[in-house]
Write an enzyme that holds these catalytic residues in place. Structure first.
Site, mmCIF file in Angstrom:
data_model
loop_
_atom_site.group_PDB
_atom_site.id
_atom_site.type_symbol
_atom_site.label_atom_id
_atom_site.label_comp_id
_atom_site.label_asym_id
_atom_site.label_seq_id
_atom_site.Cartn_x
_atom_site.Cartn_y
_atom_site.Cartn_z
ATOM 1 N N SER A 186 -10.480 80.281 47.915
ATOM 2 C CA SER A 186 -10.195 81.022 47.496
ATOM 3 C C SER A 186 -8.445 80.550 47.204
ATOM 4 O O SER A 186 -7.968 81.624 46.345
ATOM 5 C CB SER A 186 -10.344 82.434 48.522
ATOM 6 O OG SER A 186 -9.912 81.680 50.199
ATOM 7 N N GLU A 241 2.026 94.564 49.657
ATOM 8 C CA GLU A 241 2.334 93.848 51.351
ATOM 9 C C GLU A 241 1.546 92.511 51.032
ATOM 10 O O GLU A 241 1.266 92.671 49.689
ATOM 11 C CB GLU A 241 1.437 94.900 51.744
ATOM 12 C CG GLU A 241 -0.172 94.535 51.886
ATOM 13 C CD GLU A 241 -0.512 94.424 50.234
ATOM 14 O OE1 GLU A 241 -0.404 96.022 49.640
ATOM 15 O OE2 GLU A 241 -1.354 93.436 50.486
ATOM 16 N N LYS A 271 -5.461 86.254 44.078
ATOM 17 C CA LYS A 271 -5.466 87.146 44.333
ATOM 18 C C LYS A 271 -4.643 87.606 42.576
ATOM 19 O O LYS A 271 -4.697 88.941 42.334
ATOM 20 C CB LYS A 271 -4.481 86.871 44.953
ATOM 21 C CG LYS A 271 -4.340 87.441 47.243
ATOM 22 C CD LYS A 271 -4.894 88.201 47.283
ATOM 23 C CE LYS A 271 -5.267 88.010 48.504
ATOM 24 N NZ LYS A 271 -5.813 89.344 49.394
#
Ligand SMILES: Cc1ncc(COP(=O)(O)O)c(C=O)c1O
Length: 387
Positions: A373, A118, A96
């Site tokens: 990830s 969010e 991210k």
């Protein structure tokens, strides 16, 4: 590769169209804001000074490039050559941060003083809080109450970093509702605030912009392994998969996205509109969005980024599912075989590779690049409860 897939994959046509998917379905009041973001990103992405600053931060702050680690013991057990793209080793512990740093630099360039975000698993919220602290921007994060309960570590991390976390009590109290609330809020503060979206979804230009900011994963992996047979990544909204696939679209690699069985917008959904874009979504016969259910908060979302709907339709990528039980088993197996505790989201990709190598879908001797990830610290409480 099909010319159209190649062209639309680079820069989507019109208002962010990937075939019939994508677009911009927002209230009138947000149209100028989306236009402003699109203009600013188009300019910034073509500006070598912006790119150099982002690359510098990705190197000295995030720790890129991340390694491609051979999974030695698992490879021997499965009879394949399994290579792990280690986004879990980035600062803040997931992919991210790649997207967030780009968008935070963009927000600053646009003269905004606050980031809105969010979050589901909390990883995007933590990344946004981190970038806000780094660049001196205020941060407001919307998070479903249910996710706040199961991701307490990340909630505390966000607060430590100076972010305000606003609990969302509507609907299923997960990522879908947090995203709806963040959009609603953005309308009211659009002049001084930038909406830092966490996945490759939302109204144009977000799916394209987020994919571009995450393509560093795929470009690096391609330089580390030029010709894998399979490239595998988990799919929530689809940002780590879109970034990974971007590096291999023009190769012969089979691209495989793994959705949560209870949030499988491509495998079990139909065409609809959610959060400002057209794509595959889980909905009932009246077009009402159906709640997703997954053990991993980051894949607990009833939609998917429009580029994935397009890649599925054109056949360039294949989408499969993994259920909660096999995901937990895969998390344990990777930990015990390789000493890597991955996020439950990433474990979906691992689960599919374990299954596909066992049933011959992945032939013996294949080279498989799998994007890990994120790291699993945030999921320890969930796993502790289960055991
Ligand atoms: C570690 C990790 N992987 C994957 C995802 C899913 O997001 P995306 O599909 O956008 O990569 C999340 C979302 O929170 C996450 O935290």
């Amino acid at each position: 590769m099909d010319q159209l897939v190649r062209a639309e994959s680079r820069r989507p046509a019109g208002l962010g169209r990937f075939g019939e998917y994508g677009g911009r379905f927002v209230p009138e009041s947000l149209v100028p804001a989306c236009d402003e973001v699109e203009r600013a990103f188009t300019e910034a992405w073509a500006d070598p000074v912006f790119r150099a600053e982002l690359d510098h931060l990705l190197s000295v702050y995030v720790g890129r490039p991340t390694p491609l680690t051979p999974a030695m013991r698992l490879s021997a057990e499965l009879g394949i050559n399994l290579l792990l793209k280690r986004e879990d080793l980035t600062h803040t512990g997931s992919h991210k941060i790649n997207n967030v740093l780009g968008q935070a630099l963009l927000a600053r360039r646009m003269g905004k003083r606050r980031l809105i975000a969010e979050t589901g698993a909390g990883q995007h919220g933590v990344a946004t809080a981190t970038a806000g602290a780094l660049l001196g921007l205020d941060v407001t994060v919307f998070m479903g109450e249910r996710d706040i309960e199961r991701q307490q570590l990340n909630v505390f991390r966000m607060k430590m970093l100076g972010a305000e976390v606003i609990p969302v009590t509507a609907g299923s109290r997960t990522l879908k509702d947090a995203t709806s609330e963040a959009f609603r809020y953005w309308v009211t503060v659009v002049d001084d605030s930038y909406y830092c979206l966490g996945s490759a979804l939302g109204p144009h230009p977000y799916p394209w912009m987020v994919r571009e900011l995450q393509r560093v994963i795929g470009d690096e992996a391609r330089a580390q392994c030029a010709a894998p047979d399979f490239v595998v990544a988990c799919v929530g909204g689809g940002s780590n998969a879109a970034g990974t696939f971007a590096g291999f679209l023009d190769t012969g690699a089979r691209l495989v996205g793994v959705e949560a069985a209870g949030g499988a917008a491509i495998s079990a959904g139909s065409t609809g509109v959610l959060h400002g874009f057209r794509s595959k979504v889980l909905q009932d016969e009246h077009g009402q969005i159906v709640e997703a259910h997954s053990i991993s908060a980051g894949l607990d979302y009833p939609g998917v980024g429009p580029e994935h709907a397009y890649l599925a339709e054109t056949g360039r990528a294949t989408y499969v599912t993994a259920d909660d039980a096999e995901v937990v088993a895969a998390t344990h197996r990777l930990a015990r075989s390789e000493g890597i505790l991955c996020a439950l989201e990433s474990a979906h990709a691992v689960a599919w590779v374990l299954r596909a190598a066992a049933d011959g879908t992945i032939p013996q001797g294949s080279t498989v690049v799998l994007t890990v990830s994120g790291r699993g610290d945030k999921d320890m409480a969930t796993l502790m409860e289960l055991s």
